[in-house]
Design a protein around this motif. Structure first.
Motif, PDB file in Angstrom:
ATOM      1  N   ASN A 298      55.145  28.931  47.951  1.00 13.92           N
ATOM      2  CA  ASN A 298      56.524  29.026  48.410  1.00 13.92           C
ATOM      3  C   ASN A 298      57.474  28.414  47.368  1.00 13.92           C
ATOM      4  O   ASN A 298      58.482  29.017  46.992  1.00 13.92           O
ATOM      5  N   ASN A 299      57.128  27.220  46.879  1.00  8.22           N
ATOM      6  CA  ASN A 299      57.946  26.587  45.829  1.00  8.22           C
ATOM      7  C   ASN A 299      57.965  27.443  44.574  1.00  8.22           C
ATOM      8  O   ASN A 299      59.010  27.614  43.949  1.00  8.22           O
ATOM      9  N   ALA A 300      56.788  27.950  44.198  1.00 12.60           N
ATOM     10  CA  ALA A 300      56.689  28.742  42.962  1.00 12.60           C
ATOM     11  C   ALA A 300      57.602  29.965  43.052  1.00 12.60           C
ATOM     12  O   ALA A 300      58.209  30.373  42.056  1.00 12.60           O
ATOM     13  N   ILE A 301      57.726  30.535  44.265  1.00  7.75           N
ATOM     14  CA  ILE A 301      58.625  31.690  44.431  1.00  7.75           C
ATOM     15  C   ILE A 301      60.082  31.213  44.399  1.00  7.75           C
ATOM     16  O   ILE A 301      60.918  31.760  43.682  1.00  7.75           O
ATOM     17  N   LYS A 302      60.346  30.132  45.173  1.00  9.57           N
ATOM     18  CA  LYS A 302      61.730  29.621  45.290  1.00  9.57           C
ATOM     19  C   LYS A 302      62.305  29.204  43.954  1.00  9.57           C
ATOM     20  O   LYS A 302      63.442  29.472  43.637  1.00  9.57           O
ATOM     21  N   TYR A 303      61.491  28.458  43.192  1.00 11.41           N
ATOM     22  CA  TYR A 303      61.988  27.927  41.922  1.00 11.41           C
ATOM     23  C   TYR A 303      61.529  28.775  40.746  1.00 11.41           C
ATOM     24  O   TYR A 303      61.618  28.361  39.600  1.00 11.41           O
ATOM     25  N   GLY A 304      61.022  29.981  41.058  1.00  7.08           N
ATOM     26  CA  GLY A 304      60.582  30.894  39.996  1.00  7.08           C
ATOM     27  C   GLY A 304      61.751  31.747  39.515  1.00  7.08           C
ATOM     28  O   GLY A 304      62.849  31.699  40.067  1.00  7.08           O
TER      29      GLY A 304
ATOM     30  N   ILE B 260      50.448  28.671  39.379  1.00  2.78           N
ATOM     31  CA  ILE B 260      51.209  28.734  38.113  1.00  2.78           C
ATOM     32  C   ILE B 260      52.434  29.633  38.283  1.00  2.78           C
ATOM     33  O   ILE B 260      52.323  30.744  38.806  1.00  2.78           O
ATOM     34  N   ASP B 261      53.599  29.138  37.860  1.00  2.00           N
ATOM     35  CA  ASP B 261      54.771  30.026  37.875  1.00  2.00           C
ATOM     36  C   ASP B 261      55.447  29.990  36.518  1.00  2.00           C
ATOM     37  O   ASP B 261      55.149  29.133  35.694  1.00  2.00           O
ATOM     38  N   ASN B 262      56.309  30.983  36.267  1.00  2.39           N
ATOM     39  CA  ASN B 262      57.048  30.971  34.996  1.00  2.39           C
ATOM     40  C   ASN B 262      58.546  30.797  35.275  1.00  2.39           C
ATOM     41  O   ASN B 262      59.381  31.480  34.735  1.00  2.39           O
TER      42      ASN B 262
ATOM     43  N   ARG C 272      71.000  22.685  44.892  1.00  2.00           N
ATOM     44  CA  ARG C 272      70.343  23.981  44.744  1.00  2.00           C
ATOM     45  C   ARG C 272      69.090  24.068  45.635  1.00  2.00           C
ATOM     46  O   ARG C 272      68.824  25.074  46.263  1.00  2.00           O
ATOM     47  N   SER C 273      68.356  22.952  45.698  1.00  2.00           N
ATOM     48  CA  SER C 273      67.137  22.960  46.499  1.00  2.00           C
ATOM     49  C   SER C 273      67.463  23.113  47.980  1.00  2.00           C
ATOM     50  O   SER C 273      66.765  23.804  48.701  1.00  2.00           O
ATOM     51  N   LYS C 274      68.544  22.454  48.404  1.00  2.00           N
ATOM     52  CA  LYS C 274      68.913  22.541  49.821  1.00  2.00           C
ATOM     53  C   LYS C 274      69.334  23.966  50.159  1.00  2.00           C
ATOM     54  O   LYS C 274      69.001  24.498  51.204  1.00  2.00           O
TER      55      LYS C 274
ATOM     56  N   GLY D 200      66.768  26.160  51.116  1.00  2.00           N
ATOM     57  CA  GLY D 200      66.217  25.982  52.456  1.00  2.00           C
ATOM     58  C   GLY D 200      65.007  25.083  52.586  1.00  2.00           C
ATOM     59  O   GLY D 200      64.339  25.106  53.606  1.00  2.00           O
ATOM     60  N   GLY D 201      64.733  24.289  51.566  1.00  2.00           N
ATOM     61  CA  GLY D 201      63.539  23.426  51.661  1.00  2.00           C
ATOM     62  C   GLY D 201      63.831  22.138  52.408  1.00  2.00           C
ATOM     63  O   GLY D 201      64.969  21.685  52.468  1.00  2.00           O
ATOM     64  N   SER D 202      62.783  21.546  52.989  1.00  2.00           N
ATOM     65  CA  SER D 202      62.972  20.287  53.713  1.00  2.00           C
ATOM     66  C   SER D 202      62.870  19.099  52.760  1.00  2.00           C
ATOM     67  O   SER D 202      63.232  17.990  53.105  1.00  2.00           O
ATOM     68  N   GLY D 203      62.359  19.343  51.553  1.00  2.48           N
ATOM     69  CA  GLY D 203      62.140  18.237  50.619  1.00  2.48           C
ATOM     70  C   GLY D 203      60.868  17.474  50.965  1.00  2.48           C
ATOM     71  O   GLY D 203      60.596  16.416  50.403  1.00  2.48           O
ATOM     72  N   LEU D 204      60.091  18.026  51.889  1.00  3.44           N
ATOM     73  CA  LEU D 204      58.871  17.334  52.321  1.00  3.44           C
ATOM     74  C   LEU D 204      57.612  18.098  51.908  1.00  3.44           C
ATOM     75  O   LEU D 204      56.499  17.594  52.054  1.00  3.44           O
ATOM     76  N   GLY D 205      57.814  19.323  51.394  1.00  6.67           N
ATOM     77  CA  GLY D 205      56.662  20.190  51.082  1.00  6.67           C
ATOM     78  C   GLY D 205      55.620  19.522  50.197  1.00  6.67           C
ATOM     79  O   GLY D 205      54.430  19.488  50.527  1.00  6.67           O
ATOM     80  N   LEU D 206      56.065  18.941  49.084  1.00  3.94           N
ATOM     81  CA  LEU D 206      55.100  18.350  48.140  1.00  3.94           C
ATOM     82  C   LEU D 206      54.512  17.045  48.677  1.00  3.94           C
ATOM     83  O   LEU D 206      53.372  16.715  48.374  1.00  3.94           O
ATOM     84  N   ALA D 207      55.305  16.318  49.486  1.00  2.00           N
ATOM     85  CA  ALA D 207      54.754  15.077  50.075  1.00  2.00           C
ATOM     86  C   ALA D 207      53.588  15.438  50.998  1.00  2.00           C
ATOM     87  O   ALA D 207      52.553  14.760  51.023  1.00  2.00           O
TER      88      ALA D 207
HETATM   89  N1  LIG Z   1      57.281  25.305  41.208  1.00  7.23           N
HETATM   90  C1  LIG Z   1      58.358  24.533  41.041  1.00  7.23           C
HETATM   91  N2  LIG Z   1      59.206  24.757  40.004  1.00  7.23           N
HETATM   92  C2  LIG Z   1      60.298  23.980  39.821  1.00  7.23           C
HETATM   93  N3  LIG Z   1      60.647  22.946  40.615  1.00  7.23           N
HETATM   94  C3  LIG Z   1      59.847  22.675  41.664  1.00  7.23           C
HETATM   95  C4  LIG Z   1      58.662  23.458  41.929  1.00  7.23           C
HETATM   96  N4  LIG Z   1      58.050  22.931  43.026  1.00  7.23           N
HETATM   97  C5  LIG Z   1      58.820  21.898  43.428  1.00  7.23           C
HETATM   98  N5  LIG Z   1      59.896  21.736  42.619  1.00  7.23           N
HETATM   99  C6  LIG Z   1      60.941  20.683  42.723  1.00  7.23           C
HETATM  100  O1  LIG Z   1      60.401  19.627  43.507  1.00  7.23           O
HETATM  101  C7  LIG Z   1      61.247  19.345  44.632  1.00  7.23           C
HETATM  102  C8  LIG Z   1      60.400  18.932  45.822  1.00  7.23           C
HETATM  103  O2  LIG Z   1      59.671  20.004  46.345  1.00  7.23           O
HETATM  104  P1  LIG Z   1      59.356  20.083  47.884  1.00  7.23           P
HETATM  105  O3  LIG Z   1      58.791  18.766  48.276  1.00  7.23           O
HETATM  106  O4  LIG Z   1      58.519  21.281  48.154  1.00  7.23           O
HETATM  107  O5  LIG Z   1      60.773  20.193  48.541  1.00  7.23           O
HETATM  108  P2  LIG Z   1      61.731  21.468  48.780  1.00  7.23           P
HETATM  109  O6  LIG Z   1      61.038  22.685  48.256  1.00  7.23           O
HETATM  110  O7  LIG Z   1      61.876  21.499  50.226  1.00  7.23           O
HETATM  111  O8  LIG Z   1      63.008  21.148  48.083  1.00  7.23           O
HETATM  112  C9  LIG Z   1      62.038  20.640  44.843  1.00  7.23           C
HETATM  113  O9  LIG Z   1      63.262  20.362  45.457  1.00  7.23           O
HETATM  114  C10 LIG Z   1      62.192  21.179  43.448  1.00  7.23           C
HETATM  115  O10 LIG Z   1      63.307  20.561  42.843  1.00  7.23           O
END
Ligand SMILES: Nc1ncnc2c1ncn2[C@@H]1O[C@H](COP(=O)(O)OP(=O)(O)O)[C@@H](O)[C@H]1O
Ligand SMILES: [Mg+2]
Length: 350
Positions: free
Chosen positions: A242-248, A271-273, A296-298, A301-308
């Motif tokens: 999901n992150n890889a798509i969002k920030y891809g 892996i994303d580019n 930009r992240s907000k 639509g992310g919660s900021g908790l995905g990676l935690a």
């Molecule tokens: N694949 C990625 N490429 C670039 N930035 C990323 C990627 N994954 C995560 N990030 C950065 O890490 C932050 C934390 O990710 P995450 O905990 O998933 O929160 P969210 O996606 O809800 O903002 C994101 O806000 C983004 O700035």
């Protein structure tokens, strides 16, 4: 407070030599005899007292004091080294040391928890406010008359619905995270085909990828089963893809590679580019609510908790998540999984 054995020995030996002189003067009043008697009594008693005090009593007490001083300054390493050189009444010192160290650790842990709770509460209320205010704003606009315009009505209802969806995601993620941090979630590991799971995640996210013309690719280098909690690993891969798509990048690609990693492990790489993450943020992105570009992240639509959540789940499998990234080139998130039940502390429930 420090006792000086030298001064104590001096006082005691002076007292003894004066007493000796007193008795001697009753027997023989010659000056020379008195001086010799005084000197012998003084020097022998000084040496005896000094060494007895130094080596058997005061030395130990002083060491105990200096250990206490160090414990006060939380210098556990030095205090411990000193203890290994001690003898006799040091059993007591050691007990004291162990007790103080444990208590200090408990206090530190409780203080850390208190700080954590305070920060968490502040972060949560801040994060909840955003979607609630947004929804409130859209509904108020509708109530103020926008509801009569069919086109605007639809647009605002859609916006309100998206905000509520964001709120729902946030609450769900919060719930998962709080349960994980309270160690209330037990992993239920079993054997499953990791490639199938990745394809299921791709299916769930293909609409999102399609909107940005991002291709989803899985590259399997001969991996079949892994031994892990399937639902939790689904959550990990979903969050990472999901992150890889969002920030891809638009028209980019997201690749999930799976390799064997001897002995008996599997390496999963997402892996994303896309935009990449600069060095100074890399250490912090796993913290809850940490976002590289706040607005930009907000917006995305992310919660900021995905990676935690990802970090907690992978660590509950006794592995670590790694991240490598180059700005404007892309990002690789990777973690390992077991292929068999092998960790003795892995909590297996069939
Ligand atoms: N694949 C990625 N490429 C670039 N930035 C990323 C990627 N994954 C995560 N990030 C950065 O890490 C932050 C934390 O990710 P995450 O905990 O998933 O929160 P969210 O996606 O809800 O903002 C994101 O806000 C983004 O700035
Ligand atoms: Mg995310």
């Amino acid at each position: 407070m420090q006792f000086s054995p030298r001064w104590l020995a001096l006082v005691l030996s002076l007292t003894i030599s004066l007493l000796t002189m007193g008795f001697l003067s009753l027997v023989n009043n010659t000056f020379g005899v008195l001086v010799v008697g005084f000197s012998i009594a003084f020097s022998t008693s000084f040496i005896l007292f000094y060494f007895t005090l130094q080596f058997f009593i005061l030395g130990d007490i002083n060491d105990a004091f200096s250990i206490l001083e160090k414990l006060k300054k939380k210098d556990f390493k030095l205090a411990k080294k000193q203890i290994s050189n001690l003898s006799a009444i040091q059993k007591l010192n050691e007990e004291l040391y162990a007790y103080a160290t444990n208590k200090q650790k408990e206090i530190d842990h409780l203080q850390q928890l208190a700080i954590y709770r305070r920060e968490f509460l502040a972060d949560v209320s801040h994060e909840l406010k955003t979607p609630i205010f947004a929804t409130q704003g859209f509904i108020e606009t509708l109530l103020d008359g926008a509801v009569d315009d069919e086109e605007v009505r639809y647009k605002f209802l859609e916006k309100a619905s998206r905000s509520l969806e964001g709120l729902n995601n946030l609450v769900e993620d919060l719930f998962t995270l709080s349960q994980m941090e309270a160690k209330m979630i037990t992993m239920h590991p079993k054997l499953f085909m990791i490639e199938d799971l990745i394809l299921e995640v791709f299916e769930q996210l293909e609409d999102k990828a399609y909107q940005r013309n991002i291709s989803l690719i899985v590259k399997n280098h001969g991996v079949k089963d892994v031994f892990a909690d399937r639902n939790r690993i689904t959550q990990v891969i979903t969050n990472l893809v999901n992150n890889a798509i969002k920030y891809g990048k638009n028209d980019g690609k997201v690749e999930v590679q799976i390799h064997h990693s001897p002995p008996q492990k599997v390496l999963v790489e997402v892996i994303d580019n896309g935009t990449g993450i600069s060095e100074e943020h890399l250490d912090r992105i796993f913290e809850r609510f940490y976002r590289v570009e706040k607005s930009r992240s907000k917006e995305k639509g992310g919660s900021g908790l995905g990676l935690a959540i990802v970090k907690h789940i992978v660590e509950a499998h006794n592995h670590k998540v790694n991240v490598q990234s180059k700005v404007n080139e892309g990002t690789i998130f990777s973690f390992k999984l077991d292929t068999k039940e092998q960790s003795p502390n892995f909590d297996v429930i069939s």
